[in-house]
Motif scaffolding. Sequence first.
Motif, PDB file in Angstrom:
ATOM      1  N   PHE A  91       0.850  -1.183   0.000  1.00 36.37           N
ATOM      2  CA  PHE A  91       0.000   0.000   0.000  1.00 36.37           C
ATOM      3  C   PHE A  91       0.889   1.237   0.000  1.00 36.37           C
ATOM      4  N   VAL A  92       0.587   2.198  -0.858  1.00 38.45           N
ATOM      5  CA  VAL A  92       1.361   3.434  -0.983  1.00 38.45           C
ATOM      6  C   VAL A  92       0.504   4.571  -0.435  1.00 38.45           C
ATOM      7  N   VAL A  93       1.059   5.276   0.564  1.00 34.26           N
ATOM      8  CA  VAL A  93       0.321   6.329   1.257  1.00 34.26           C
ATOM      9  C   VAL A  93       1.166   7.597   1.284  1.00 34.26           C
ATOM     10  N   PRO A  94       0.588   8.754   0.938  1.00 35.82           N
ATOM     11  CA  PRO A  94       1.366   9.991   1.021  1.00 35.82           C
ATOM     12  C   PRO A  94       1.677  10.374   2.474  1.00 35.82           C
ATOM     13  N   VAL A  95       2.866  10.956   2.674  1.00 38.59           N
ATOM     14  CA  VAL A  95       3.284  11.442   3.995  1.00 38.59           C
ATOM     15  C   VAL A  95       3.529  12.938   3.863  1.00 38.59           C
ATOM     16  N   GLU A  96       2.841  13.730   4.652  1.00 41.64           N
ATOM     17  CA  GLU A  96       2.972  15.186   4.564  1.00 41.64           C
ATOM     18  C   GLU A  96       4.246  15.690   5.220  1.00 41.64           C
ATOM     19  N   GLU A  97       4.591  15.124   6.364  1.00 39.97           N
ATOM     20  CA  GLU A  97       5.793  15.536   7.072  1.00 39.97           C
ATOM     21  C   GLU A  97       6.164  14.449   8.062  1.00 39.97           C
ATOM     22  N   ALA A  98       7.434  14.469   8.494  1.00 39.62           N
ATOM     23  CA  ALA A  98       7.931  13.494   9.462  1.00 39.62           C
ATOM     24  C   ALA A  98       8.763  14.227  10.496  1.00 39.62           C
ATOM     25  N   TYR A  99       8.703  13.769  11.730  1.00 36.78           N
ATOM     26  CA  TYR A  99       9.452  14.386  12.823  1.00 36.78           C
ATOM     27  C   TYR A  99      10.423  13.377  13.417  1.00 36.78           C
TER      28      TYR A  99
END
Length: 118
Positions: A91-99
Amino acid sequence: MIMLRSIVRPEKVDNVLAALMAAGFPGVTRMSVVGRGKQRGIKIGEVTYDEIPKELLITVIRDQDRDFAVKTIIKAARTGEKGAFGDGKIFVVPVEEAYTISSGIRENTDGSTEEVAI
């Protein structure tokens, strides 16, 4: 950035992890899970097993690496040359930001980073 959630056979997980490492994607989270796909489990004699053990691998990569990473996972996780039912799913899911918790740095979709005030 995108997140790849790969559900693979337990006996293939070491192949997939090694292939991802060799391809330059060392960051992976691994979880043991159970479930069933389109095959609705496995029937052996009169007993149906509808919770099949699998491994869930999660990795976050750059958008431009998507096709390469997906092909790497498919090649390492596939049973035989043409594959078989139960080999898994990606499954491919967009990631807006990571911390990053230790440093407080935020990574944005464009690859830029910034320190977050705590």
